[in-house]
Design a protein around this motif. Structure first.
Motif, PDB file in Angstrom:
ATOM      1  N   TYR A 163       8.096   2.403   8.574  1.00  0.00           N
ATOM      2  CA  TYR A 163       7.053   2.651   9.908  1.00  0.00           C
ATOM      3  C   TYR A 163       5.759   2.454   8.814  1.00  0.00           C
ATOM      4  CZ  TYR A 163      11.005   4.532  12.276  1.00  0.00           C
ATOM      5  OH  TYR A 163      11.985   4.574  13.226  1.00  0.00           O
ATOM      6  N   PRO A 164       5.300   1.449   8.330  1.00  0.00           N
ATOM      7  CA  PRO A 164       3.971   1.214   7.537  1.00  0.00           C
ATOM      8  C   PRO A 164       2.702   1.641   8.308  1.00  0.00           C
ATOM      9  CG  PRO A 164       5.012  -0.829   8.136  1.00  0.00           C
ATOM     10  CD  PRO A 164       5.770   0.301   8.668  1.00  0.00           C
ATOM     11  N   THR A 201      11.916   9.295   2.046  1.00  0.00           N
ATOM     12  CA  THR A 201      10.435   8.999   1.833  1.00  0.00           C
ATOM     13  C   THR A 201      10.081   7.484   1.925  1.00  0.00           C
ATOM     14  OG1 THR A 201       9.927  10.970   1.336  1.00  0.00           O
ATOM     15  CG2 THR A 201       8.204   9.516   1.338  1.00  0.00           C
ATOM     16  N   ARG A 202      10.977   6.800   0.883  1.00  0.00           N
ATOM     17  CA  ARG A 202      10.513   5.553   0.793  1.00  0.00           C
ATOM     18  C   ARG A 202      10.927   4.758   1.798  1.00  0.00           C
ATOM     19  NH1 ARG A 202       8.969   2.018  -3.223  1.00  0.00           N
ATOM     20  NH2 ARG A 202       9.793  -0.132  -2.774  1.00  0.00           N
ATOM     21  N   GLY A 203      12.385   5.208   2.474  1.00  0.00           N
ATOM     22  CA  GLY A 203      12.758   4.303   3.618  1.00  0.00           C
ATOM     23  C   GLY A 203      11.922   4.301   4.960  1.00  0.00           C
ATOM     24  N   TYR A 204      11.367   5.614   5.028  1.00  0.00           N
ATOM     25  CA  TYR A 204      10.434   5.611   6.211  1.00  0.00           C
ATOM     26  C   TYR A 204       9.144   5.066   5.872  1.00  0.00           C
ATOM     27  CZ  TYR A 204      13.292   8.800   9.046  1.00  0.00           C
ATOM     28  OH  TYR A 204      14.263   9.129   9.916  1.00  0.00           O
ATOM     29  N   LEU A 254       2.183  12.232  14.991  1.00  0.00           N
ATOM     30  CA  LEU A 254       1.623  12.770  13.612  1.00  0.00           C
ATOM     31  C   LEU A 254       1.429  11.612  12.344  1.00  0.00           C
ATOM     32  CD1 LEU A 254       3.014  16.460  13.464  1.00  0.00           C
ATOM     33  CD2 LEU A 254       1.155  15.470  14.889  1.00  0.00           C
ATOM     34  N   ARG A 255       0.319  11.732  11.552  1.00  0.00           N
ATOM     35  CA  ARG A 255       0.096  10.872  10.686  1.00  0.00           C
ATOM     36  C   ARG A 255       0.190  11.204   9.304  1.00  0.00           C
ATOM     37  NH1 ARG A 255      -0.698   6.214  13.111  1.00  0.00           N
ATOM     38  NH2 ARG A 255      -1.356   5.117  11.269  1.00  0.00           N
ATOM     39  N   GLY A 312       0.768  -1.339  -0.065  1.00  0.00           N
ATOM     40  CA  GLY A 312       0.038  -0.231  -0.044  1.00  0.00           C
ATOM     41  C   GLY A 312       0.957   1.169  -0.142  1.00  0.00           C
ATOM     42  N   MET A 313       2.053   1.256  -0.510  1.00  0.00           N
ATOM     43  CA  MET A 313       3.122   2.282  -0.334  1.00  0.00           C
ATOM     44  C   MET A 313       2.571   3.468  -1.250  1.00  0.00           C
ATOM     45  SD  MET A 313       7.211   2.411  -0.605  1.00  0.00           S
ATOM     46  CE  MET A 313       7.153   1.123   0.499  1.00  0.00           C
TER      47      MET A 313
END
Length: 355
Positions: free
Chosen positions: A221-222, A214-217, A186-187, A82-83
């Motif tokens: 942290y999905p 951004t991709r790493g986080y 925060l989300r 779901g990225m």
């Protein structure tokens, strides 16, 4: 022809805009105007937004996976992680976004400046400047958090980007922003293009760093990050982000969604058929090698194998299969037994000749 008195003139429109900005700047000069709307419920807070009713909610934005699907392409990992559903590329004013936090490209003194920094300070109001004055200083590559005040965003994450092409410091800026976001629980977050204005960082390299971090986080942290927005003001930045997201960081398969299912099913059938053929060949060879001689036995009671039998087995393993093609419906059946019996029979006939 006289102008209708009921129609707003350009001067009256300008006066209305100026009045709203002045309301956020000099609240202390106007009794009755709330000083800090940040603590109010969401619906009540909207009455005090500097942008008025022009605020933009996350649900109004097109997600990255929807953008790809509209091009009749299928995102690579949407179904698995779901990225792509947690990304958005937005061209517009970051001060209109109603998200948990927006990122401000600040200076070390945190007192506002030009570009996006000045726009955020003007919209948030005097209380933002007061809070930044209390913080006092932020080093390059670091980030601090303040309230959003008269902005639709609940918080502002101020980060100081490098002047010039210093990649490690820009990496640190994006990492610090995500860290502050996670610390505050925060989300949703919206990034501006950090250091790409008068600070002189190359636009494409800055986009590469933003997307890489951004991709790493998102992978690590999905469950803590719901939405990351890349807010671009210039069209050239939009084009850079879109190209890099497609080709490197959040790509898609260039197969129409209608044809991909058939392609996947065909690959699965071919793979299953090939696996069955290999399995039958291995089983037949294994049983033929383990077939003992009926009369020959060693002194310790262990069965011995005839060299001619071994040679015959070796030749039979190299001989191409003469069995009929296995259809898709017969793949699940076990047809190895017939081949095993034929090879074991040839081995027994060779043993009879040696006697």
């Amino acid at each position: 022809m006289s102008r209708n008195a009921t129609m707003p003139t350009p001067q009256s429109k300008q006066h209305t805009t100026r009045s709203r900005v002045e309301m956020t700047r000099g609240y202390s000069d106007h009794p009755g105007i709330i000083e800090d709307p940040s603590s109010l419920p969401q619906e009540e807070r909207r009455k005090y937004y500097a942008c008025g009713s022009k605020f933009i909610q996350p649900d109004q934005l097109t997600r990255w996976n929807t953008h790809l699907e509209s091009m009749n392409k299928l995102p690579r990992k949407t179904a698995e992680d779901g990225m792509n559903e947690r990304l958005c590329l937005f061209k517009g004013d970051i001060t209109y976004l109603e998200v948990d936090a927006i990122v401000n490209a600040a200076n070390e003194r945190l007192m506002g400046g030009g570009g996006v920094d000045g726009s955020i300070h003007r919209a948030a109001g005097q209380r933002l400047k007061d809070e930044c004055r209390n913080i006092g200083f932020c080093p390059t590559g670091k980030a601090v958090v303040t309230k959003g005040y008269f902005l639709p965003a609940n918080y502002i994450i101020h980060t100081v980007g490098p002047i010039g092409h210093h990649r490690q410091l820009l990496y640190s800026c994006y990492q610090e922003c995500f860290d502050r976001m996670l610390e505050q629980g925060l989300r949703t977050i919206a990034f501006c293009c950090i250091s790409t204005g008068i600070y002189g960082f190359p636009n494409e390299d800055a986009a590469n760093i933003a997307l890489d971090v951004t991709r790493g986080y998102l992978e690590n942290y999905p469950n803590q990050i719901d939405l990351v927005i890349f807010c671009c003001f210039l069209q050239k930045d939009v084009e850079i982000y879109e190209r890099l997201m497609k080709t490197h960081y959040f790509p898609f398969h260039g197969v129409p969604a209608t044809g991909r299912k058939d392609s996947v099913n065909r690959d699965r059938k071919q793979s299953r058929s090939k696996s069955n053929d290999i399995r039958k060949l291995e089983e037949s060879n294994s049983k033929a090698v383990k077939q003992p001689s009926p009369d020959a036995s060693s002194s310790d009671g262990k069965a011995e194998f005839s060299p001619n039998c071994d040679a015959e087995v070796s030749q039979s393993s190299e001989r191409p299969q003469k069995s009929k093609k296995v259809t898709e419906e017969d793949n699940d059946g076990d047809t190895a037994g017939n081949d095993n019996s034929e090879e074991s029979g040839s081995c027994s006939r060779e043993l009879d000749k040696t006697e």
